[in-house]
Design a protein around this motif. Structure first.
Motif, PDB file in Angstrom:
ATOM      1  N   PRO A 154     -12.863 -26.359  -2.992  1.00 21.48           N
ATOM      2  CA  PRO A 154     -13.884 -25.448  -3.624  1.00 21.48           C
ATOM      3  C   PRO A 154     -15.218 -26.146  -3.910  1.00 21.48           C
ATOM      4  CG  PRO A 154     -11.727 -25.167  -4.486  1.00 21.48           C
ATOM      5  CD  PRO A 154     -11.629 -26.366  -3.211  1.00 21.48           C
ATOM      6  N   HIS A 155     -15.158 -27.222  -4.479  1.00 23.79           N
ATOM      7  CA  HIS A 155     -16.282 -27.863  -4.994  1.00 23.79           C
ATOM      8  C   HIS A 155     -17.493 -27.912  -3.917  1.00 23.79           C
ATOM      9  CE1 HIS A 155     -14.534 -31.725  -3.792  1.00 23.79           C
ATOM     10  NE2 HIS A 155     -15.691 -32.089  -3.196  1.00 23.79           N
ATOM     11  N   GLU A 156     -16.945 -28.001  -2.783  1.00 20.09           N
ATOM     12  CA  GLU A 156     -17.969 -28.294  -1.522  1.00 20.09           C
ATOM     13  C   GLU A 156     -18.743 -26.861  -1.369  1.00 20.09           C
ATOM     14  OE1 GLU A 156     -16.429 -30.186   2.035  1.00 20.09           O
ATOM     15  OE2 GLU A 156     -14.388 -30.425   0.923  1.00 20.09           O
ATOM     16  N   PHE A 157     -18.547 -25.949  -1.993  1.00 14.12           N
ATOM     17  CA  PHE A 157     -19.228 -24.784  -1.648  1.00 14.12           C
ATOM     18  C   PHE A 157     -19.898 -24.161  -2.700  1.00 14.12           C
ATOM     19  CE2 PHE A 157     -15.561 -25.091   0.858  1.00 14.12           C
ATOM     20  CZ  PHE A 157     -16.331 -24.820   2.342  1.00 14.12           C
ATOM     21  N   SER A 158     -21.076 -23.327  -2.432  1.00 14.66           N
ATOM     22  CA  SER A 158     -21.852 -22.650  -3.662  1.00 14.66           C
ATOM     23  C   SER A 158     -21.010 -21.474  -4.259  1.00 14.66           C
ATOM     24  CB  SER A 158     -23.119 -21.683  -2.908  1.00 14.66           C
ATOM     25  OG  SER A 158     -22.664 -20.737  -2.238  1.00 14.66           O
ATOM     26  N   GLY A 159     -21.622 -21.041  -5.317  1.00 16.76           N
ATOM     27  CA  GLY A 159     -20.932 -19.867  -6.054  1.00 16.76           C
ATOM     28  C   GLY A 159     -20.603 -18.762  -5.163  1.00 16.76           C
ATOM     29  N   GLY A 160     -21.687 -18.423  -4.367  1.00 17.02           N
ATOM     30  CA  GLY A 160     -21.413 -17.168  -3.569  1.00 17.02           C
ATOM     31  C   GLY A 160     -20.656 -17.558  -2.590  1.00 17.02           C
ATOM     32  N   GLN A 161     -20.385 -18.658  -1.868  1.00 15.21           N
ATOM     33  CA  GLN A 161     -19.311 -18.996  -0.869  1.00 15.21           C
ATOM     34  C   GLN A 161     -17.845 -18.667  -1.533  1.00 15.21           C
ATOM     35  OE1 GLN A 161     -21.097 -22.528   0.359  1.00 15.21           O
ATOM     36  NE2 GLN A 161     -21.620 -21.467   2.405  1.00 15.21           N
ATOM     37  N   ARG A 162     -17.942 -19.384  -2.723  1.00 15.53           N
ATOM     38  CA  ARG A 162     -16.572 -19.415  -3.566  1.00 15.53           C
ATOM     39  C   ARG A 162     -16.102 -17.964  -3.833  1.00 15.53           C
ATOM     40  NH1 ARG A 162     -17.820 -24.474  -6.396  1.00 15.53           N
ATOM     41  NH2 ARG A 162     -18.933 -23.265  -7.921  1.00 15.53           N
ATOM     42  N   GLN A 163     -17.095 -17.178  -4.306  1.00 11.76           N
ATOM     43  CA  GLN A 163     -16.736 -15.561  -4.291  1.00 11.76           C
ATOM     44  C   GLN A 163     -16.134 -14.952  -3.115  1.00 11.76           C
ATOM     45  OE1 GLN A 163     -15.257 -14.082  -6.678  1.00 11.76           O
ATOM     46  NE2 GLN A 163     -16.865 -13.404  -8.177  1.00 11.76           N
ATOM     47  N   ARG A 164     -16.785 -15.496  -2.020  1.00 12.61           N
ATOM     48  CA  ARG A 164     -16.404 -14.946  -0.613  1.00 12.61           C
ATOM     49  C   ARG A 164     -14.914 -15.413  -0.375  1.00 12.61           C
ATOM     50  NH1 ARG A 164     -20.451 -12.921   3.037  1.00 12.61           N
ATOM     51  NH2 ARG A 164     -22.414 -13.032   1.664  1.00 12.61           N
TER      52      ARG A 164
ATOM     53  N   PRO B 276     -17.737  -9.020 -10.487  1.00  8.54           N
ATOM     54  CA  PRO B 276     -17.807 -10.047  -9.601  1.00  8.54           C
ATOM     55  C   PRO B 276     -18.962 -10.862  -9.091  1.00  8.54           C
ATOM     56  CG  PRO B 276     -17.884  -7.825  -8.584  1.00  8.54           C
ATOM     57  CD  PRO B 276     -17.871  -7.777 -10.090  1.00  8.54           C
ATOM     58  N   THR B 277     -20.205 -10.269  -9.742  1.00  7.58           N
ATOM     59  CA  THR B 277     -21.435 -11.031  -8.998  1.00  7.58           C
ATOM     60  C   THR B 277     -22.058 -11.448 -10.178  1.00  7.58           C
ATOM     61  OG1 THR B 277     -22.555  -8.844  -9.010  1.00  7.58           O
ATOM     62  CG2 THR B 277     -21.506  -9.556  -6.940  1.00  7.58           C
ATOM     63  N   SER B 278     -21.695 -11.377 -11.405  1.00  9.64           N
ATOM     64  CA  SER B 278     -22.269 -11.635 -12.597  1.00  9.64           C
ATOM     65  C   SER B 278     -22.772 -13.146 -12.763  1.00  9.64           C
ATOM     66  CB  SER B 278     -21.531 -11.164 -13.959  1.00  9.64           C
ATOM     67  OG  SER B 278     -21.390  -9.835 -13.712  1.00  9.64           O
ATOM     68  N   ALA B 279     -21.853 -14.112 -11.945  1.00  7.59           N
ATOM     69  CA  ALA B 279     -22.224 -15.428 -12.065  1.00  7.59           C
ATOM     70  C   ALA B 279     -23.349 -15.748 -11.227  1.00  7.59           C
ATOM     71  CB  ALA B 279     -21.200 -16.295 -12.222  1.00  7.59           C
ATOM     72  N   LEU B 280     -23.681 -14.869 -10.253  1.00  6.25           N
ATOM     73  CA  LEU B 280     -24.523 -15.278  -9.080  1.00  6.25           C
ATOM     74  C   LEU B 280     -25.895 -15.048  -9.365  1.00  6.25           C
ATOM     75  CD1 LEU B 280     -21.934 -13.977  -6.529  1.00  6.25           C
ATOM     76  CD2 LEU B 280     -22.043 -16.240  -7.404  1.00  6.25           C
ATOM     77  N   ASP B 281     -26.518 -15.695  -8.543  1.00 12.71           N
ATOM     78  CA  ASP B 281     -28.298 -15.506  -8.727  1.00 12.71           C
ATOM     79  C   ASP B 281     -28.243 -14.071  -7.948  1.00 12.71           C
ATOM     80  OD1 ASP B 281     -28.693 -18.170  -9.483  1.00 12.71           O
ATOM     81  OD2 ASP B 281     -29.190 -18.922  -7.451  1.00 12.71           O
ATOM     82  N   VAL B 282     -29.390 -13.775  -8.281  1.00  6.36           N
ATOM     83  CA  VAL B 282     -29.851 -12.240  -8.001  1.00  6.36           C
ATOM     84  C   VAL B 282     -29.751 -12.157  -6.344  1.00  6.36           C
ATOM     85  CG1 VAL B 282     -31.392 -10.319  -7.874  1.00  6.36           C
ATOM     86  CG2 VAL B 282     -31.109 -11.754  -9.950  1.00  6.36           C
ATOM     87  N   SER B 283     -30.195 -13.053  -5.501  1.00  5.31           N
ATOM     88  CA  SER B 283     -30.345 -13.048  -4.023  1.00  5.31           C
ATOM     89  C   SER B 283     -28.947 -12.973  -3.419  1.00  5.31           C
ATOM     90  CB  SER B 283     -31.312 -13.855  -3.665  1.00  5.31           C
ATOM     91  OG  SER B 283     -30.856 -15.341  -3.565  1.00  5.31           O
ATOM     92  N   VAL B 284     -28.207 -13.826  -4.184  1.00  2.00           N
ATOM     93  CA  VAL B 284     -26.641 -14.034  -3.796  1.00  2.00           C
ATOM     94  C   VAL B 284     -25.973 -12.908  -3.937  1.00  2.00           C
ATOM     95  CG1 VAL B 284     -24.752 -15.605  -3.890  1.00  2.00           C
ATOM     96  CG2 VAL B 284     -27.032 -16.610  -3.790  1.00  2.00           C
ATOM     97  N   GLN B 285     -26.295 -12.436  -5.084  1.00  2.00           N
ATOM     98  CA  GLN B 285     -25.591 -11.118  -5.719  1.00  2.00           C
ATOM     99  C   GLN B 285     -25.593 -10.108  -4.749  1.00  2.00           C
ATOM    100  OE1 GLN B 285     -26.034 -10.151 -10.086  1.00  2.00           O
ATOM    101  NE2 GLN B 285     -27.034  -8.448  -9.388  1.00  2.00           N
ATOM    102  N   ALA B 286     -26.885  -9.694  -4.177  1.00  2.00           N
ATOM    103  CA  ALA B 286     -27.003  -8.613  -3.255  1.00  2.00           C
ATOM    104  C   ALA B 286     -26.308  -8.975  -1.835  1.00  2.00           C
ATOM    105  CB  ALA B 286     -28.692  -8.506  -2.938  1.00  2.00           C
ATOM    106  N   THR B 287     -26.413 -10.268  -1.488  1.00  2.00           N
ATOM    107  CA  THR B 287     -25.500 -10.232  -0.112  1.00  2.00           C
ATOM    108  C   THR B 287     -23.770 -10.233  -0.380  1.00  2.00           C
ATOM    109  OG1 THR B 287     -25.014 -12.765  -0.546  1.00  2.00           O
ATOM    110  CG2 THR B 287     -27.183 -12.190   0.687  1.00  2.00           C
ATOM    111  N   VAL B 288     -23.258 -10.532  -1.656  1.00  2.00           N
ATOM    112  CA  VAL B 288     -22.043 -10.111  -2.069  1.00  2.00           C
ATOM    113  C   VAL B 288     -21.678  -8.730  -2.020  1.00  2.00           C
ATOM    114  CG1 VAL B 288     -20.253 -10.855  -3.687  1.00  2.00           C
ATOM    115  CG2 VAL B 288     -21.754 -12.627  -2.917  1.00  2.00           C
ATOM    116  N   LEU B 289     -22.601  -8.153  -2.743  1.00  2.00           N
ATOM    117  CA  LEU B 289     -22.454  -6.577  -2.876  1.00  2.00           C
ATOM    118  C   LEU B 289     -22.635  -5.876  -1.610  1.00  2.00           C
ATOM    119  CD1 LEU B 289     -24.798  -5.878  -6.169  1.00  2.00           C
ATOM    120  CD2 LEU B 289     -22.470  -5.866  -5.792  1.00  2.00           C
ATOM    121  N   ASP B 290     -23.378  -6.510  -0.645  1.00  2.00           N
ATOM    122  CA  ASP B 290     -23.513  -5.998   0.592  1.00  2.00           C
ATOM    123  C   ASP B 290     -21.884  -6.190   1.429  1.00  2.00           C
ATOM    124  OD1 ASP B 290     -26.074  -4.987   0.476  1.00  2.00           O
ATOM    125  OD2 ASP B 290     -26.910  -6.741   1.696  1.00  2.00           O
TER     126      ASP B 290
END
Ligand SMILES: Nc1ncnc2c1ncn2[C@@H]1O[C@H](COP(=O)(O)OP(=O)(O)OP(=O)(O)O)[C@@H](O)[C@H]1O
Ligand SMILES: [Mg+2]
Length: 294
Positions: free
Chosen positions: A164-174, A193-207
């Motif tokens: 897990p530590h090898e990945f970004s927050g957005g990837q870990r959420q995936r 689910p996206t509150s801990a993520l940067d806004v741009s990453v948040q958008a991709t996870v919501l998509d």
């Protein structure tokens, strides 16, 4: 059910059948100084919809989700999933129902054992619930299924042996979404689910969540304090304050013309909010025009 916010134009009832039904749910904590975390909550969630649950910190959102998932026993009231009263089920029946409801939390890192490889993290529910996924002989099949799940959430199937530590927050959420999908659930509870993520990453996870919902016919209970996110994802919104639901209705109605003073107060705290720009509202507009349908 929707009492407020229906005056001007009565909204069309949600399309799907009732998947989840909460009746008079109450949950107290403590013995001497009792906290009523959830107070007489009744609510229906329809198959295929996204119901957003909003309200200030400590109002009881997470407690309500733990009650509906059958992880916490209500002090009063009951939960029905697909018509079945959770309290009336045997332990093995309850396990069968629970696998149809999965949860994705705000901070995937805290729910992942850092010493486990991605493959074991995603396979964990399979191995726990499905005897056939255990043992050496099942290993190749399980890896194949994990690969499919990783690809379904936009990750490379080849990352299985990494940590897990090898990945970004957005990837870990995936990864945690892949794990939540492993048992082919019908309902996902997404708690910030996206509150801990940067806004741009948040958008991709919501998509991604929107795409998975369309493709797999999932039902979402989406907990968020971010009303801009809620405007983007929700079909309906339930507003909670001090353990009680104060307003439930179509997202556009609740966010545009809130009936309850508490909802107005919540909305006043958000500087710019235009749910008409939200994807859901746009989709509804285009399907109403006959151009497209979900
Ligand atoms: N296990 C527990 N024992 C005692 N009190 C609890 C427990 N879990 C929750 N509570 C209390 O119940 C109330 C509701 O908490 P809950 O975590 O459900 O709120 P929340 O809306 O999810 O808040 P947040 O937005 O901060 O996540 C709070 O007063 C909290 O302190
Ligand atoms: Mg919470």
């Amino acid at each position: 059910m929707t009492t407020e916010a229906t005056e001007a134009t009565a909204p069309a009832p949600p399309a799907g059948k009732v998947l989840l039904e909460l009746n008079g749910l109450r949950r107290e904590f403590g013995s001497r100084h009792t906290t009523v975390a959830v107070d007489d909550v009744s609510l229906e969630v329809h198959e295929g919809e996204t119901l957003a649950l909003v309200g200030e910190s400590g109002c009881g959102k997470t407690t309500l989700t733990r009650l509906l998932l059958g992880l916490l026993e209500p002090t009063a009231g009951n939960v029905r999933f697909d018509g079945q009263d959770l309290a009336a089920l045997s332990a093995s029946q309850l396990r069968g129902v629970r696998r149809q409801m999965q949860v994705v939390l705000q901070d995937p890192y805290s729910s992942m054992n850092p010493r486990m490889r991605i493959t074991d993290i995603v396979a964990e529910p399979l191995v726990t619930h499905d005897p056939e996924a255990r043992g050496r002989r099942a290993r190749a099949r399980t890896r194949e299924r994990v690969g499919e799940l990783l690809e379904a959430v936009g990750l490379d199937a080849g990352i299985q042996d990494r940590y897990p530590h090898e990945f970004s927050g957005g990837q870990r959420q995936r990864v945690s979404i892949a794990r939540a999908l492993a048992l082919r659930p019908r309902l996902l509870v997404l708690d910030e689910p996206t509150s801990a993520l940067d806004v741009s990453v948040q958008a991709t996870v919501l998509d991604l969540l929107a795409e998975l919902q369309r493709r797999l016919g999932l039902t979402y209970v989406f907990v968020s304090h971010n009303l801009a996110v809620v405007a983007q994802v929700a079909d309906r919104v339930a507003v909670m304050s001090r353990g009680s639901l104060v307003e439930v209705g179509e997202a556009a109605a609740v966010l545009h013309s809130p009936q309850h003073p508490y909802t107005r107060q919540l909305l006043d705290a958000v500087p710019v909010l235009d749910p008409r720009r939200g994807r859901r509202a746009a989709e509804r507009a285009s399907s109403a025009a006959g151009a497209d349908s979900r």
